[in-house]
Write an enzyme that holds these catalytic residues in place. Structure first.
Site, PDB file in Angstrom:
ATOM      1  N   ARG A  70      -3.296  -5.345   7.851  1.00  0.00           N
ATOM      2  CA  ARG A  70      -4.366  -4.469   8.351  1.00  0.00           C
ATOM      3  C   ARG A  70      -5.484  -5.299   8.979  1.00  0.00           C
ATOM      4  O   ARG A  70      -5.975  -4.994  10.070  1.00  0.00           O
ATOM      5  CB  ARG A  70      -4.958  -3.642   7.204  1.00  0.00           C
ATOM      6  CG  ARG A  70      -4.100  -2.490   6.725  1.00  0.00           C
ATOM      7  CD  ARG A  70      -4.773  -1.789   5.564  1.00  0.00           C
ATOM      8  NE  ARG A  70      -4.740  -2.568   4.334  1.00  0.00           N
ATOM      9  CZ  ARG A  70      -5.674  -2.539   3.383  1.00  0.00           C
ATOM     10  NH1 ARG A  70      -6.743  -1.783   3.533  1.00  0.00           N
ATOM     11  NH2 ARG A  70      -5.551  -3.253   2.298  1.00  0.00           N
ATOM     12  N   ASP A  85      -6.846   1.104   8.431  1.00  0.00           N
ATOM     13  CA  ASP A  85      -5.638   1.841   8.810  1.00  0.00           C
ATOM     14  C   ASP A  85      -6.002   3.320   8.958  1.00  0.00           C
ATOM     15  O   ASP A  85      -7.162   3.709   8.796  1.00  0.00           O
ATOM     16  CB  ASP A  85      -4.507   1.627   7.793  1.00  0.00           C
ATOM     17  CG  ASP A  85      -4.862   2.099   6.394  1.00  0.00           C
ATOM     18  OD1 ASP A  85      -5.756   2.968   6.245  1.00  0.00           O
ATOM     19  OD2 ASP A  85      -4.253   1.617   5.422  1.00  0.00           O
ATOM     20  N   ASP A 115       0.840  -1.202   0.000  1.00  0.00           N
ATOM     21  CA  ASP A 115       0.000   0.000   0.000  1.00  0.00           C
ATOM     22  C   ASP A 115       0.875   1.253   0.000  1.00  0.00           C
ATOM     23  O   ASP A 115       2.023   1.209   0.484  1.00  0.00           O
ATOM     24  CB  ASP A 115      -0.909   0.009   1.230  1.00  0.00           C
ATOM     25  CG  ASP A 115      -1.982  -1.068   1.166  1.00  0.00           C
ATOM     26  OD1 ASP A 115      -2.307  -1.503   0.046  1.00  0.00           O
ATOM     27  OD2 ASP A 115      -2.480  -1.473   2.227  1.00  0.00           O
ATOM     28  N   TYR A 175       6.962  -8.541   8.474  1.00  0.00           N
ATOM     29  CA  TYR A 175       6.540  -7.154   8.672  1.00  0.00           C
ATOM     30  C   TYR A 175       6.730  -6.755  10.129  1.00  0.00           C
ATOM     31  O   TYR A 175       6.690  -7.594  11.029  1.00  0.00           O
ATOM     32  CB  TYR A 175       5.051  -6.982   8.352  1.00  0.00           C
ATOM     33  CG  TYR A 175       4.662  -7.293   6.925  1.00  0.00           C
ATOM     34  CD1 TYR A 175       4.610  -6.285   5.961  1.00  0.00           C
ATOM     35  CD2 TYR A 175       4.332  -8.589   6.540  1.00  0.00           C
ATOM     36  CE1 TYR A 175       4.241  -6.563   4.657  1.00  0.00           C
ATOM     37  CE2 TYR A 175       3.959  -8.874   5.229  1.00  0.00           C
ATOM     38  CZ  TYR A 175       3.917  -7.855   4.298  1.00  0.00           C
ATOM     39  OH  TYR A 175       3.552  -8.134   3.002  1.00  0.00           O
TER      40      TYR A 175
END
Length: 304
Positions: free
Chosen positions: A179, A83, A41, A69
């Site tokens: 997310r 988010d 993203d 991550y």
């Protein structure tokens, strides 16, 4: 001048889409054949391997590999995008959780889990991407999908006002929405949750420390030193087993002929793709053991 070939690890900055990074790299390198290995993203930073030239043919194999991550989740609020880029849709006055409670919930997500893709995602439903429908104010039913969480650990927990910000590291399979994982962790703790920050720290075995910024790529291109930072296509897919073909069958292998397994060492014992080399160590391509028990080419890289 020959076309650059190999995998170039880029550190994606915030504010760029993955396609923006590819477009920028094309301008810097003066070449068209570049493919990325997993969408990030725009607000997400981190490791984005680019496949250059003939190495674009291994994109699908790199995409299948685990990714790591570091995410920060805020408990106490939710948004329509999951988010902070979206509209806040829910808040609570205060959240009180202990580190032990958070750890217990994080550990409960290890293994194979089911996720429903967020509306703001690139998944297609009846030919339209979900984010396009979301921008039209529509919400459609999404099929859940299975992903795998290999490792997950909390690295920090601090309070932002009445809300705790939890930072965690996660190693997961392809297709995992971090997310959504943040939202689900919040739900498991009984409160709304939203992702406030995300960085991809590893993709396909390539860590952030091995990445170049777009500015550094331009500098190395100018200096003629970019080759030193490219990962060979076959090294980038080292998770595929390595086998060698006998000299007398090298040409046949490169011409796409199917071979008996007795010409390949070590013996190929199970179905699936593998890397094939000649006895001089030259990478010939990706091959497989087919349904008839013969060695067959999938993607040939060397010249006959």
């Amino acid at each position: 001048m020959s076309e650059l070939t190999g995998v170039l690890a880029v550190f994606k900055p915030a504010g760029y889409t993955s396609h923006d990074v590819v477009a920028k790299a094309r301008r810097i390198l003066g070449m068209k054949r570049i493919g990325h290995t997993g969408t990030l993203d725009p607000q997400v930073t981190g490791v984005l391997p680019l496949c250059l030239g003939r190495a674009t043919r291994v994109v699908e194999y790199i995409q299948e590999l685990p990714k790591e991550y570091v995410a920060t989740l805020r408990l106490g609020m939710a948004s329509d995008t999951e988010d902070l880029t979206g509209t806040i849709t829910e808040t609570v006055d205060e959240v009180k959780v202990t580190g032990e409670e958070v750890l217990a919930v994080l550990n409960s997500f290890k293994g194979v889990i089911s996720q429903v893709p967020p509306m703001y995602s690139a998944v297609k439903v009846e030919g339209k991407r979900l984010y396009e429908l979301a921008r039209e104010g529509k919400t459609v039913e999404r099929k859940s999908r299975e992903v795998e969480i290999y490792e997950i650990e909390m690295t920090d927990m601090v309070y932002s006002g009445n809300y705790p910000d939890i930072t965690f590291r996660v190693l997961c399979s392809k297709g995992t929405y971090i997310r959504t994982l943040c939202v689900d962790i919040g739900r498991a703790l009984g409160v709304p949750g939203v992702m406030v920050k995300l960085e991809r720290t590893m993709s396909a075995g390539i860590s952030a420390s091995h990445c170049l910024t777009l500015e550094q790529i331009a500098e190395h291109k100018e200096a003629g030193t970019l080759d030193e930072h490219l990962i060979a296509a076959d090294d980038a897919i080292s998770h595929l087993s390595r086998h060698s073909v006998m000299d007398e069958k090298r040409k046949a292998a490169l011409q796409g002929q199917r071979l008996s397994t007795r010409y390949v060492a070590p013996e190929v014992k199970q179905a699936g793709h593998f890397r094939l080399y000649d006895l001089q160590g030259v990478f010939l391509g990706i091959y497989e053991l087919d349904d008839t028990g013969a060695i067959a080419p999938v993607k040939v890289f060397a010249q006959a």
